[in-house]
Write a protein that holds these residues in place. Structure first.
Motif: not given
Length: 72
Positions: A1-12, A34-37, A42-46, A55-59
């Motif tokens: 998720m962090k990588e996608i956010a940064m690619q799209k110009g988002f910071n925290q 790998t933190r549980d959310v 997860a939906v709001k962030i997506a 795309d943002i979930l790691e199972i």
């Protein structure tokens, strides 16, 4: 998720505002991917990132095998 956010110009901070998710939650996810959310987080962030939820979930781990239970 962090990588996608940064690619799209988002910071925290900007992701927190855009997704309407507490900044501390976003910070924890950035620090520990790998933190549980919760599913709702997860939906709001997506949605904020405009990507499919998958795309943002790691199972991690293996799916539970119910066939073993039915044999017992």
């Amino acid at each position: 998720m962090k990588e996608i956010a940064m690619q799209k110009g988002f910071n925290q901070s900007s992701l927190s505002r855009s997704a309407n998710v507490d900044f501390k939650t976003v910070k924890r996810i950035f620090q520990d991917p790998t933190r549980d959310v919760s599913l709702s987080t997860a939906v709001k962030i997506a949605w904020a990132l405009d990507v499919p939820l998958t795309d943002i979930l790691e199972i991690h781990g293996e799916p539970h095998d119910r066939s073993k239970e039915s044999e017992e």
